[in-house]
Enzyme design. Sequence first.
Site, mmCIF file in Angstrom:
data_model
loop_
_atom_site.group_PDB
_atom_site.id
_atom_site.type_symbol
_atom_site.label_atom_id
_atom_site.label_comp_id
_atom_site.label_asym_id
_atom_site.label_seq_id
_atom_site.Cartn_x
_atom_site.Cartn_y
_atom_site.Cartn_z
ATOM 1 N N GLU A 111 0.858 -1.182 0.000
ATOM 2 C CA GLU A 111 0.000 0.000 0.000
ATOM 3 C C GLU A 111 0.901 1.241 0.000
ATOM 4 O OE1 GLU A 111 -3.739 -1.879 2.525
ATOM 5 O OE2 GLU A 111 -2.153 -0.818 3.589
ATOM 6 N N ASP A 140 -0.771 0.425 10.781
ATOM 7 C CA ASP A 140 -0.469 -0.787 11.535
ATOM 8 C C ASP A 140 0.925 -1.326 11.239
ATOM 9 O OD1 ASP A 140 -2.415 -1.228 13.367
ATOM 10 O OD2 ASP A 140 -3.127 -3.109 12.520
ATOM 11 N N LYS A 283 -7.353 -5.625 11.679
ATOM 12 C CA LYS A 283 -7.978 -4.324 11.459
ATOM 13 C C LYS A 283 -8.964 -3.978 12.571
ATOM 14 C CE LYS A 283 -10.659 -1.654 8.091
ATOM 15 N NZ LYS A 283 -11.332 -1.640 6.769
ATOM 16 N N ASP A 307 -10.655 2.460 3.585
ATOM 17 C CA ASP A 307 -9.397 1.792 3.305
ATOM 18 C C ASP A 307 -8.490 2.793 2.599
ATOM 19 O OD1 ASP A 307 -10.229 -0.542 4.440
ATOM 20 O OD2 ASP A 307 -10.756 -1.525 2.556
ATOM 21 N N ASP A 449 -16.131 -6.576 10.023
ATOM 22 C CA ASP A 449 -17.108 -5.571 9.629
ATOM 23 C C ASP A 449 -18.519 -6.167 9.551
ATOM 24 O OD1 ASP A 449 -16.414 -7.157 7.472
ATOM 25 O OD2 ASP A 449 -15.345 -5.566 6.445
#
Length: 737
Positions: A111, A140, A283, A307, A449
């Site tokens: 990412e 993280d 997460k 995200d 989620d």
Amino acid sequence: MGSGEENSLFETSKDRARHIRRVYAVSMFVAICFVWTFRLKHVPAKGEPGQWAWLGLFAAELCSGIYWVFYQTLRWNMVYRKTFPDRLSQRYESKLPGVDIFVFTADPVVEPPVMVINTVLSAMAYDYPTEKLSVYLSDDAASDVTFYALLEASNFAKHWVPFCKRFKLEPRSPSAFFNTLLSTKSHDHDYVKHLATIQKLYEEMKRRIEDATKLGVPSEARSKHNGFSQWDSYSSRRDHDTILQILVHKNESQNSKDVEGCILPTLVYVAREKRPQYHTHYKAGAVNSLLRVSSKISKGKIILFLDCDMYSTNSQSVREVLCFFMDEDKGQKIAYVQCPQYFHNIGKNDLYANAVSETLQIHLHGEDGLGGSLFIGTCCFLRRDAFCGKKFSPEWENDWNDENEKHQLSEVKLHELEEESKALASCTYEKNTLWGKKIGSVYGCLVEDVITGFRIQSQGWRSVCYNPPRKCFIGVAPTNLLQTLVQHKRWVQGDMQILLSEYRPTCFGDRKINFLQLLAYLYTVCFSIISLPMLYYSIIPSLYLLKGISLFPEMSSSWFIPFACVIVGNTTYSLIEGLSIGASIRGWWNAMRMWLYLRTSAFFFAFIDAIFEHFGRANSSFVVTAKTIEDDAAQRYEKEIMEFGTSSPYFTVLATLALLNLFCLLATLKDLVLGNGAFDAEKMVLQLLLCVVLVLINFPLYEAIFIRKDKGRLPTSLSIKSTTLAFTACVFFKLFN
């Protein structure tokens, strides 16, 4: 809009084709019942060939039929929403609530920091009172490069945010905006002048961040900002203190204003404490840490989850979504508003079916009509009170006046606030508390989620899906087959974990959730189970072609009609629905292929892993989906050539199944050409048709095994192994069954 809704902040309309959908569903269910009846009435006698295969097909068709009912539930009462932000501004402009935006990243390699800060900048530039807007980046990986990138973004925001608002730009992600400039011309000299300056600043910032990604954070930057001193105690991404830095805050006059003197949104970097002996909860743990930290710093009543690749494409979306929460008659019961995910790197024919158009344009609206859409973990606005475990009651009233929210930081210095907030992100904070159970995001599941949304709905709240004509968010989809399979495997394994847990829909919160909504949830959590009938249908009928044993009715039989109705009806309906939501015919075919690949590989492995984990034999893990792609693979993706290129158990299964069906078809055609008397074409037509379809849909696999020479083909060793397995299965079945 019906009477009584003239002053509502949003309106609801029903699906115009709902009656056609219902007629189709009922008629198809009747045909499915006839298929079940045929299986039960024509079971081969004991000792006859194919008896066990017949019973297996009945079990597969029974399971698939029940699951199909769950599937149709999502189409039973689809609804669509429209908002009226002008009415919101007229009534509540001075009372707009604070909004906290949570952006999550976990790995600076897969990412890239440049992508992360583009998402952050798009959120900071919302058309919303900046003093009521706070953006938190949860890192993280605790990467000093990501922190450096955010520091650079905080400086660039002083130019970018006023530029966006002055010229009303869309989208407000710098990267996305500059990528559209090739087709954009303007005669506004003031705009052109500012554009050149802003673009130069962005390119310089981007270059510095990319250099830092390759070479490390420059020493000059470290010496200028004391925030880097927090990495002195850093051992690894799994062993470090809490790192928290408030980069921009309205109480800090020196660094809180843009170049035009206006207040910027609050910007905070958070890397929660990590220790090897403490479970991070992936997460979900990061979510709960941010939830506590934000309650100390800004305490926005509405929280937006993003995200790091899902940048905002609609600067008005915060105001539009608030129309749901702040509606006087219906808003007080709404816990969250789920916006769909869209992706900018999807090809015309969506090779890997990553656009998930069916989910976005059908399922979320269907769930909404049944009582509440799923919480999918990103692109979602949540009411803080509901997320923190408060139950809904009919006496609940919206109260957007919060004096504490206005004055809570007036007497606190930022340094003291940072130190107090760090304790809220420590590893030990949640010990002997209800965090992860009754408060915040639920732990113990790969799809935290979904299970969290279900918990919220079971407490009496409801949710809505908001899918406006102008998309709210756009992100990055996986660009190769393995990434897609791994991502879906994680989701489906998490769904199976829900089914095996105390939160399963059949027994958790059933007093608050209606029956049809429970069926819709069962469709989601039973994804992995449907892999079993799909695998059975992909193997057994084709193998029995080799023996000339029919497992379906012959064409002259009246029992052929319900099978034909199910096949033709479902195929036609699927194609029409796919075309109606924007897919091409080839895109629809690609989606059919991907559903086959997912159900026979990723879903099956998810089922196995979830079962083993339930009995304590395995541990689930969270894998971040890569957001980058190599140049040669990118070229193949643009040409819509399926990417394999590596050995994987997923590919072994897919290749073996594809080759097994190919060998069965070739052997059957040989018997037809040679006029083998044992083969009755009339009895075997449906079996033969199924095998032909499986062979046609697997054409990219045959190319990757036999034809292609590029790096994206299947490895030779895997091709040999799959060929051997498939050929051995066919020979063994032919000779010894």
